[in-house]
Design a protein around this motif. Sequence first.
Motif, PDB file in Angstrom:
ATOM      1  N   TYR A 180       6.796  43.626  34.837  1.00  0.00           N
ATOM      2  CA  TYR A 180       5.643  44.485  34.564  1.00  0.00           C
ATOM      3  C   TYR A 180       5.995  45.577  33.539  1.00  0.00           C
ATOM      4  O   TYR A 180       5.142  46.027  32.790  1.00  0.00           O
ATOM      5  N   LYS A 183       5.259  44.456  29.976  1.00  0.00           N
ATOM      6  CA  LYS A 183       3.885  44.212  29.511  1.00  0.00           C
ATOM      7  C   LYS A 183       3.531  45.264  28.452  1.00  0.00           C
ATOM      8  O   LYS A 183       3.778  46.457  28.658  1.00  0.00           O
ATOM      9  N   GLU A 217      -4.678  39.033  42.172  1.00  0.00           N
ATOM     10  CA  GLU A 217      -4.371  37.675  41.711  1.00  0.00           C
ATOM     11  C   GLU A 217      -5.327  36.686  42.365  1.00  0.00           C
ATOM     12  O   GLU A 217      -5.784  36.919  43.490  1.00  0.00           O
ATOM     13  N   ASP A 236       7.001  41.560  47.532  1.00  0.00           N
ATOM     14  CA  ASP A 236       6.854  40.739  46.327  1.00  0.00           C
ATOM     15  C   ASP A 236       6.287  41.553  45.158  1.00  0.00           C
ATOM     16  O   ASP A 236       6.680  41.354  44.011  1.00  0.00           O
ATOM     17  N   HIS A 241       6.783  46.065  41.249  1.00  0.00           N
ATOM     18  CA  HIS A 241       5.822  46.188  40.142  1.00  0.00           C
ATOM     19  C   HIS A 241       4.870  47.370  40.318  1.00  0.00           C
ATOM     20  O   HIS A 241       4.622  48.125  39.394  1.00  0.00           O
ATOM     21  N   LYS A 341      -3.117  38.366  46.909  1.00  0.00           N
ATOM     22  CA  LYS A 341      -3.325  36.989  46.455  1.00  0.00           C
ATOM     23  C   LYS A 341      -4.723  36.535  46.876  1.00  0.00           C
ATOM     24  O   LYS A 341      -5.299  37.069  47.821  1.00  0.00           O
TER      25      LYS A 341
END
Length: 487
Positions: A180, A183, A217, A236, A241, A341
């Motif tokens: 991240y 980016k 996501e 995760d 991030h 997710k």
Amino acid sequence: MEPVTFVLFGATGDLAKRKIYPALFNLFIDKKLPPSFSVIGLGRRELSDETFQANVAQSLTQFSRRQADEAAKQEFISAFGYNILNIDRKDDYLKLLDRIEQREKDQLLPPNRMFYLSVGPEFFATIAANIEESGLGSAKGWKRLVIEKPFGHDLQSARDLNESLSQAFTEQEIFRIDHYLGKPMVQKLSVLRQNNPVLDALWTSRYISNVQITANETVGVEERAGYYDHVGAVRDMFQNHMLQLLMMLAIQLPKNSTPEGVREQKKRVVEALVPLKKQEVGLSVVRGQYTEGTIQGKPVVSYTSEPNIAPTSMNDTFIAAKLQLDAAFWREVPFYIRTGKRLKEKTTRIVVEFKEPLKQQPSAQDDLKQPNLLVFEISPNEGISLQLNTRDPQHKGELKPIQIDFHANSQEQPEAYENLIFDALQGDPTFFAHWDEVELSWQWVEPILQAFQENLLPLHHYPAGSYGPAESDELLASSGHHWWFDV
Ligand code: BG6
């Protein structure tokens, strides 16, 4: 940039094919690789140099964001060689050393070596120790170690891992990738403030009402059940991030933008995070898990019906949290963070919501007024927008919110791995996670891990294709806020 040998562990793996080779190739196209450059790929399988080169070429065709003519591609590929290596076999490291020294001699390369570990974290310590023991890391040039999260499973295991790595590499030689931080928009957050006083002047609790950091996501657990069911969204995405995004947003601009200056300021942000008490985690954290639903018109199954996930799993596939910073500039500004997710859309963005303008006389138009919002779109699209209130000429001069928008051309944006590999080759650690940040992040997250483990807070279910459980909205509503752009 100094010539270097790029030693890649895990050269036949997915990350190498999808991200690392394309990133190197795009740097090559942009002439951002050193003039002399050698890559040694390592893997468990027996492969000839030619087959390895053909595999690399294939991955470029499939995954590179840009292509080049055949001659350029050939020139790039010719820098690649392959050695078989069993991570535990000391002899293989000695053979590797021979090969590298031979190439350094043939190509007149100085012994600068970058060891990139594109393998599971359980192998990091063994590889680092073997690099040290075999003499691979004791040449006269520089050496660097590049590793990617997860850096540990909790505070203790992260400390253990760091302890092992530091037997072979110093902190300055370790480049911890958090993609991240690669980016493009994340790398621009400080630049925008540094070069636009109009933004930086407003970067305080005097003007900012709250900050919302979202990484939604649409994908589910995919083929990663074995990994994901043990980590959940908190390990995760959140510990790394999301907290990195928070640091990059909340940082006080250092007086000199040296890597040390930036990292020192980032560390101060995590240090200032108000700690949570295990028993009270439920007051500021919402955990969720997806049930069946529809994503972009396609029905999808619940988390517990995914292959290799136990039907009784209590793993978190969603987390939302309200964080506070005990720092003069941010007093009483909530930072809301959420990630999960199987949500409605794939978006990573930061919204900075400003306070209502200094109240004068209440006016009949107050209801039409919207707060000023500064929005950083991080991915998949990159952009910045600012919401302002203006007059609507068509409705008797009533107020109307408008957006000033900038959208970057995504074709021209380098991928995160291009930025990060380039920086690592140059030895610039600005956009890599320092051990202090990693340790402090685990320390802050620890009560959440324990509260989840001991089920001290409910697991809320949300249908796939939604924006997460309703409790995530309530987390903001209790302070009079709401998530922007959930439509
Ligand atoms: C990874 C996580 O670090 O980041 C994945 O392990 C997640 O679970 C991915 O899907 C998201 O990255 P991006 O760049 O697609 O937002």
